[in-house]
Write a protein that holds these residues in place. Structure first.
Motif, PDB file in Angstrom:
ATOM      1  N   THR A   1      -4.436   6.815  -2.593  1.00  0.00           N
ATOM      2  CA  THR A   1      -3.864   5.559  -2.147  1.00  0.00           C
ATOM      3  C   THR A   1      -3.735   4.619  -3.340  1.00  0.00           C
ATOM      4  O   THR A   1      -4.626   4.569  -4.188  1.00  0.00           O
TER       5      THR A   1
ATOM      6  N   PHE B   1      -2.446   0.550  -4.427  1.00  0.00           N
ATOM      7  CA  PHE B   1      -2.150  -0.782  -3.929  1.00  0.00           C
ATOM      8  C   PHE B   1      -1.457  -1.606  -5.007  1.00  0.00           C
ATOM      9  O   PHE B   1      -1.688  -1.405  -6.196  1.00  0.00           O
TER      10      PHE B   1
ATOM     11  N   SER C   1       0.842  -1.189   0.000  1.00  0.00           N
ATOM     12  CA  SER C   1       0.000   0.000   0.000  1.00  0.00           C
ATOM     13  C   SER C   1       0.879   1.241   0.000  1.00  0.00           C
ATOM     14  O   SER C   1       1.988   1.221   0.534  1.00  0.00           O
TER      15      SER C   1
END
Length: 121
Positions: free
Chosen positions: A78, A80, A21
């Protein structure tokens, strides 16, 4: 300035999975792609994967296609990296990057501190 904080690295056996992450903060205004690069000992840093701001378009290095999946969080700040079927050659420090080019795969100016991924046989 943009700050990037990665998490999720670790030690895993061949064939295993890990999820990295990266959270971006600071001056993240704009529709910038984000991506991942990696650097193994004695080697140059290389492109791994990138995703557009919307999450609708992705790009992968040939070495990880079909095994890794990059995605963007709903907040857009964010990113991932789901890594499956890991191989020993995936061992490296993985770096998050803000502003990577989706055309050239050249990195943007902002990097995370890196997270170690070690795949043991």
């Amino acid at each position: 300035q943009v700050q990037l904080v990665e998490s999720g690295g670790g030690l895993v056996q061949v064939g295993g999975s890990l999820r990295l992450s990266c959270a971006a903060s600071g001056r993240t205004v704009g529709t910038y792609p984000m991506g991942w690069f990696r650097q193994a000992p004695g080697k140059e840093r290389e492109f791994v994967a990138a995703v557009t701001w919307s999450g609708g378009s992705t790009s992968y290095a040939d070495s990880v296609k079909g095994r890794f999946t990059i995605s963007r969080g709903n907040d857009k700040n964010t990113v991932f990296l789901q890594m499956n079927s890991l191989k020993s050659e995936d061992t490296a420090v993985y770096y998050c990057n803000f502003g990577v080019s989706m055309l050239t795969m050249n990195p943007g100016n902002y990097w995370g501190q890196g997270t170690q991924v070690t795949v043991s046989s």
